[in-house]
Design a protein around this motif. Sequence first.
Motif, mmCIF file in Angstrom:
data_model
loop_
_atom_site.group_PDB
_atom_site.id
_atom_site.type_symbol
_atom_site.label_atom_id
_atom_site.label_comp_id
_atom_site.label_asym_id
_atom_site.label_seq_id
_atom_site.Cartn_x
_atom_site.Cartn_y
_atom_site.Cartn_z
ATOM 1 N N UNK A 50 41.061 41.828 44.943
ATOM 2 C CA UNK A 50 41.644 43.140 44.715
ATOM 3 C C UNK A 50 42.500 43.153 43.455
ATOM 4 N N UNK A 51 42.510 44.275 42.789
ATOM 5 C CA UNK A 51 43.327 44.452 41.603
ATOM 6 C C UNK A 51 42.556 45.160 40.517
ATOM 7 N N UNK A 52 43.296 45.649 39.536
ATOM 8 C CA UNK A 52 42.676 46.412 38.460
ATOM 9 C C UNK A 52 42.544 45.623 37.170
ATOM 10 N N UNK A 98 38.252 44.324 29.566
ATOM 11 C CA UNK A 98 38.445 45.769 29.696
ATOM 12 C C UNK A 98 37.567 46.300 30.825
ATOM 13 N N UNK A 99 38.097 47.268 31.554
ATOM 14 C CA UNK A 99 37.391 47.843 32.703
ATOM 15 C C UNK A 99 35.976 48.295 32.324
ATOM 16 N N UNK A 100 35.822 48.893 31.154
ATOM 17 C CA UNK A 100 34.504 49.396 30.752
ATOM 18 C C UNK A 100 33.515 48.262 30.438
ATOM 19 N N UNK A 101 34.010 47.056 30.217
ATOM 20 C CA UNK A 101 33.132 45.922 29.939
ATOM 21 C C UNK A 101 32.733 45.142 31.192
ATOM 22 N N UNK A 102 33.376 45.417 32.307
ATOM 23 C CA UNK A 102 33.087 44.677 33.532
ATOM 24 C C UNK A 102 31.638 44.852 34.001
#
Length: 110
Positions: A50-52, A98-102
């Motif tokens: 869990x986590x951002x 970065x979130x968009x690269x996940x």
Amino acid sequence: MILYHRTTRERAEAIKKGGFKDAIGTYFTDQEFSGVWASNVPLDGNEGAFGDVLFQITLDLPETVIADYEWVEEGKGYREWLIPAALLNAHASLREIAREDEEFLEDFTI
């Protein structure tokens, strides 16, 4: 070796400033274990991560050094380890993904 670790923003900032700290728990066993959870692919809440914030950990050690820390479970589509924080702090470099690269990573790490 490349590993991944997901955490909260607050913990990520603490890791950046002071390194990893061992978590302690029983993890559905009758014993207490400590270490930092890391996996060979990015995990999310479906796998208990869990986590951002997602860190990519580049470990400057061969896989044989962390072999004893691997948690092997039948039927999992990924590998994970509970590695002592001191080992990671001494032999790892971090990069925040970065979130968009996940999503891109998930397509190419399995």
